[in-house]
Design a protein around this motif. Structure first.
Motif, PDB file in Angstrom:
ATOM      1  N   THR A 149       0.819  -1.225   0.000  1.00 37.97           N
ATOM      2  CA  THR A 149       0.000   0.000   0.000  1.00 37.97           C
ATOM      3  C   THR A 149       0.851   1.273   0.000  1.00 37.97           C
ATOM      4  OG1 THR A 149      -1.841  -1.091   1.060  1.00 37.97           O
ATOM      5  CG2 THR A 149      -1.729   1.285   1.341  1.00 37.97           C
ATOM      6  N   SER A 150       1.874   1.324   0.849  1.00 41.14           N
ATOM      7  CA  SER A 150       2.663   2.566   0.934  1.00 41.14           C
ATOM      8  C   SER A 150       3.301   2.867  -0.422  1.00 41.14           C
ATOM      9  CB  SER A 150       3.745   2.436   2.014  1.00 41.14           C
ATOM     10  OG  SER A 150       4.537   1.315   1.733  1.00 41.14           O
ATOM     11  N   GLU A 151       3.730   1.842  -1.112  1.00 39.69           N
ATOM     12  CA  GLU A 151       4.368   1.997  -2.413  1.00 39.69           C
ATOM     13  C   GLU A 151       3.356   2.484  -3.471  1.00 39.69           C
ATOM     14  OE1 GLU A 151       7.395   1.799  -3.388  1.00 39.69           O
ATOM     15  OE2 GLU A 151       7.153   1.480  -5.543  1.00 39.69           O
ATOM     16  N   VAL A 152       2.166   1.871  -3.496  1.00 41.09           N
ATOM     17  CA  VAL A 152       1.152   2.249  -4.495  1.00 41.09           C
ATOM     18  C   VAL A 152       0.664   3.683  -4.251  1.00 41.09           C
ATOM     19  CG1 VAL A 152      -1.190   1.742  -5.343  1.00 41.09           C
ATOM     20  CG2 VAL A 152       0.415  -0.126  -4.915  1.00 41.09           C
ATOM     21  N   ILE A 153       0.466   4.037  -2.980  1.00 41.34           N
ATOM     22  CA  ILE A 153      -0.072   5.369  -2.665  1.00 41.34           C
ATOM     23  C   ILE A 153       0.994   6.453  -2.894  1.00 41.34           C
ATOM     24  CG2 ILE A 153      -0.961   6.829  -0.765  1.00 41.34           C
ATOM     25  CD1 ILE A 153      -3.045   4.791  -1.456  1.00 41.34           C
ATOM     26  N   GLN A 154       2.226   6.167  -2.463  1.00 35.55           N
ATOM     27  CA  GLN A 154       3.258   7.216  -2.562  1.00 35.55           C
ATOM     28  C   GLN A 154       3.954   7.248  -3.919  1.00 35.55           C
ATOM     29  OE1 GLN A 154       5.763   6.461   0.851  1.00 35.55           O
ATOM     30  NE2 GLN A 154       4.003   6.694   2.197  1.00 35.55           N
ATOM     31  N   ASN A 155       3.910   6.122  -4.606  1.00 28.74           N
ATOM     32  CA  ASN A 155       4.635   6.057  -5.867  1.00 28.74           C
ATOM     33  C   ASN A 155       3.790   5.351  -6.929  1.00 28.74           C
ATOM     34  OD1 ASN A 155       6.709   6.112  -7.700  1.00 28.74           O
ATOM     35  ND2 ASN A 155       7.799   4.360  -6.808  1.00 28.74           N
TER      36      ASN A 155
END
Ligand code: SF4
Length: 216
Positions: free
Chosen positions: A127-133
């Motif tokens: 999730t952190s990767e999809v949302i931030q990048n």
């Protein structure tokens, strides 16, 4: 609740009633014994949602699929319901697939995110990767459409066009009529899901857009 229990387990009505009261207590319904005899219209939206969570846990599932569980609830109740669901999933060792359009909820409560477009996975990753990048133009559009605190008085961004119906899909990439990065190949072929280091993306231009910083 009693009918659900008795359909799955060979128990008496009285035993089922006691289990149902236990579950209602667990989801913090006040006066659970009395509430078990209430009609749905006698409960608030938040309480009805708690009852649905209690029903979902009745048969001791290993996975709950929660489809828009906080839609139509106000923001304070939304937070309470999500926190309750997470607590109960931990307590009962249950996994949860959350289906939602609310990216704020996604970023707060999930570990892994799959962005779907027209019935296909557009992007998938932590999730952190999809949302931030975000690496797919559709995800980028969804992120750009989120209200920002410093944008008071300005129009919100809107992805142009609308979702195609499944019986009238465009040729090539299903997102091509709405994509600002559309190219020749996008109009002919459907992209495959490509693994970009544990982050899966269905876009011919994912590498190019990543390198140029166009999705930042
Ligand atoms: S494949 Fe082409 S049309 Fe589809 S999202 Fe990527 S750039 Fe846009």
């Amino acid at each position: 609740m009693i009918e659900t229990l008795r359909a799955h387990r060979n128990i008496s009505k009285q035993e089922a009633r006691l289990i149902a009261i236990d579950r209602l207590n667990e989801v913090r319904i006040p006066s659970a014994e009395k509430r078990l005899d209430s009609y749905p219209h006698e409960l608030s939206g938040g309480m009805r949602q708690r009852v649905v969570i209690a029903i979902a846990l009745l048969t001791q599932p290993s996975l709950i699929i929660a489809d828009e569980p906080t839609t139509a609830l106000d923001v304070t109740i939304q937070a309470e319901i999500m926190s309750l669901m997470l607590d109960l999933c931990k307590m009962h060792n249950v996994g949860m697939i959350l289906i939602t359009h609310d990216l704020a909820v996604v970023s707060q409560v999930t570990q892994k995110t799959i962005v779907m477009y027209a019935g296909r996975v557009a992007e998938q990753g932590p999730t952190s990767e999809v949302i931030q990048n975000p690496r797919h133009p559709y995800t980028k559009g969804l992120m750009a459409a989120l209200p920002q605190q410093n944008q008071a008085g300005k129009r919100l961004y809107q992805i142009p066009g609308s979702m195609p119906t499944l019986d009238a899909m465009p040729q090539g990439c299903p997102f091509n009529p709405r994509c600002e990065f559309v190219g020749e190949r996008c109009l002919q072929d459907v992209p495959d899901l490509e693994d970009m280091g544990g982050h899966l993306v269905r876009c011919f231009k994912a590498h190019e857009l990543q390198e140029s910083g166009s999705l930042s």
